[in-house]
Design a protein around this motif. Structure first.
Motif, mmCIF file in Angstrom:
data_model
loop_
_atom_site.group_PDB
_atom_site.id
_atom_site.type_symbol
_atom_site.label_atom_id
_atom_site.label_comp_id
_atom_site.label_asym_id
_atom_site.label_seq_id
_atom_site.Cartn_x
_atom_site.Cartn_y
_atom_site.Cartn_z
ATOM 1 N N TYR A 94 0.852 -1.191 0.000
ATOM 2 C CA TYR A 94 0.000 0.000 0.000
ATOM 3 C C TYR A 94 0.883 1.235 0.000
ATOM 4 N N ASN A 95 0.367 2.311 -0.565
ATOM 5 C CA ASN A 95 1.076 3.589 -0.488
ATOM 6 C C ASN A 95 0.885 4.183 0.892
ATOM 7 N N GLY A 96 1.909 4.840 1.394
ATOM 8 C CA GLY A 96 1.826 5.494 2.690
ATOM 9 C C GLY A 96 2.207 4.580 3.837
ATOM 10 N N GLN A 97 2.501 5.205 4.950
ATOM 11 C CA GLN A 97 2.834 4.490 6.177
ATOM 12 C C GLN A 97 1.845 4.891 7.254
ATOM 13 N N PRO A 98 1.412 3.941 8.090
ATOM 14 C CA PRO A 98 0.413 4.254 9.114
ATOM 15 C C PRO A 98 0.949 5.224 10.147
ATOM 16 N N SER A 99 0.064 6.074 10.660
ATOM 17 C CA SER A 99 0.471 6.982 11.734
ATOM 18 C C SER A 99 0.432 6.221 13.042
ATOM 19 N N ASP A 125 0.752 8.272 21.029
ATOM 20 C CA ASP A 125 1.968 7.984 20.274
ATOM 21 C C ASP A 125 3.096 8.876 20.766
ATOM 22 N N ILE A 126 4.012 8.316 21.525
ATOM 23 C CA ILE A 126 5.090 9.108 22.121
ATOM 24 C C ILE A 126 6.048 9.673 21.071
ATOM 25 N N PHE A 127 5.981 9.146 19.844
ATOM 26 C CA PHE A 127 6.881 9.617 18.802
ATOM 27 C C PHE A 127 6.334 10.831 18.060
ATOM 28 N N GLU A 128 5.113 11.257 18.414
ATOM 29 C CA GLU A 128 4.549 12.510 17.919
ATOM 30 C C GLU A 128 4.928 13.605 18.920
ATOM 31 N N PRO A 129 5.795 14.547 18.562
ATOM 32 C CA PRO A 129 6.276 15.564 19.502
ATOM 33 C C PRO A 129 5.163 16.309 20.242
ATOM 34 N N LYS A 130 4.108 16.718 19.542
ATOM 35 C CA LYS A 130 3.030 17.472 20.188
ATOM 36 C C LYS A 130 2.240 16.601 21.166
ATOM 37 N N VAL A 131 2.119 15.312 20.849
ATOM 38 C CA VAL A 131 1.404 14.398 21.737
ATOM 39 C C VAL A 131 2.210 14.163 23.011
ATOM 40 N N ILE A 155 -5.444 0.336 4.347
ATOM 41 C CA ILE A 155 -5.152 -0.124 5.704
ATOM 42 C C ILE A 155 -5.849 0.801 6.690
ATOM 43 N N PRO A 156 -6.656 0.255 7.595
ATOM 44 C CA PRO A 156 -7.302 1.123 8.583
ATOM 45 C C PRO A 156 -6.275 1.695 9.538
ATOM 46 N N ASP A 157 -6.601 2.825 10.123
ATOM 47 C CA ASP A 157 -5.696 3.483 11.054
ATOM 48 C C ASP A 157 -6.509 3.973 12.232
ATOM 49 N N ASN A 158 -6.130 3.559 13.438
ATOM 50 C CA ASN A 158 -6.918 3.949 14.605
ATOM 51 C C ASN A 158 -6.423 5.237 15.259
ATOM 52 N N ALA A 159 -5.409 5.873 14.671
ATOM 53 C CA ALA A 159 -4.920 7.118 15.256
ATOM 54 C C ALA A 159 -5.997 8.189 15.171
ATOM 55 N N LEU A 160 -6.093 9.038 16.179
ATOM 56 C CA LEU A 160 -7.144 10.047 16.222
ATOM 57 C C LEU A 160 -7.061 11.017 15.050
#
Length: 275
Positions: free
Chosen positions: A125-130, A139-145, A257-262
């Motif tokens: 699939y194109n793209g990578q899941p968040s 997600d601790i790897f998101e700076p703002k989160v 691909i489904p993504d459960n990230a907000l």
């Protein structure tokens, strides 16, 4: 007498010095994480996610994987998820295995491996899941989160950060927006760090009353081990994967691909569940 008094003063001073040793300021987890972003290195994760309705367990979803870093964060991941029917992960159809690298995701197992052409074992699939996993909302790897949860922590003693944030605040940190009843739900969390400020575990939990459908509760614990270890993730060989667009509309393989990230949840889709 003067000598005795002098001796007592020195003893008292020595006692004060030994009784109040200097403590180094705690290491900021965000800064500690930033230092880990070195090409060819990464971290391993293991995770358990439990969901229940009215106190009855719907099973436990388990996730293991490796994350590879670049200079600014995750550049590749290899994640395996096992989910019993009815678990939180199965509701979002988390792929049994997904390798993400160079802007593509390669998926294998379950619905993603049905009726593939001979010799093909993966779907690209194109793209990578968040997000690094599907079940961990934070997600601790998101700076703002990460900044959000650290700023809302009630305590940071002994490397433990505990607090709660609303779905609305978390969605905002992801760059999305939520309104209505669902936005008010609180996500409780406990984030643990070691002496270097590196995150060793993150537990998040939330609950929602669906009325006649029952009161649901979800808890996810993610552990991070092997910070700084060498990680090298490769895409599957071209001979064993097929692009999803080449499968045709009649294929039973999911078209995305489904993504459960907000940040990926359509506005209003979850609010209807909470009302």
């Amino acid at each position: 007498m003067k000598r005795i008094l002098t001796g007592l003063a020195l003893a008292a001073a020595a006692t004060l010095v030994t009784a109040t040793p200097a403590h180094a300021a705690p290491v900021n987890p965000a800064k500690a994480l930033q230092k880990q972003f070195v090409k060819g290195h990464g971290v391993r994760i293991s995770e358990k996610s439990r969901m229940s309705v009215d106190g009855k367990s719907l099973g436990t979803s388990t996730t293991t994987g490796r994350l590879e870093f670049g200079k600014s964060g995750i550049v590749a991941s290899d994640i395996r998820t096992s989910s019993p029917k009815g678990s939180l992960s199965s509701l979002f159809a988390a792929p049994p295995r997904i390798i993400s690298i160079d802007g593509h995701s390669y998926v294998q197992g379950g619905l993603y491996s049905e009726d593939l052409p001979d010799g093909k074992k993966w779907v690209r699939y194109n793209g990578q899941p968040s997000g690094s996993t599907y079940n961990q909302l934070i997600d601790i790897f998101e700076p703002k989160v990460l900044k959000l949860v650290l700023s809302h922590a009630k305590s940071s003693k002994s490397g433990l950060y505990k607090g709660s944030v609303t779905y609305k605040d978390l969605a905002k940190a992801y760059g999305s927006r939520l309104d209505g009843s669902f936005a008010k739900i609180k996500i409780d969390y406990a984030l643990k760090t070691n002496s270097k400020g590196l995150i060793t575990s993150l537990t998040s939990s939330w609950g929602l009353d669906f009325g006649i459908l029952g009161n649901s509760r979800s808890t996810t614990e993610t552990r991070y081990v092997g910070w700084g270890s060498k990680v090298s993730i490769k895409a599957p060989s071209k001979s064993v994967w097929i692009d999803v667009k080449d499968l045709g509309e009649d294929s039973d393989v999911p078209q995305e691909i489904p993504d459960n990230a907000l940040k990926e949840i359509p506005e209003g889709s979850l609010n209807s569940l909470a009302n």
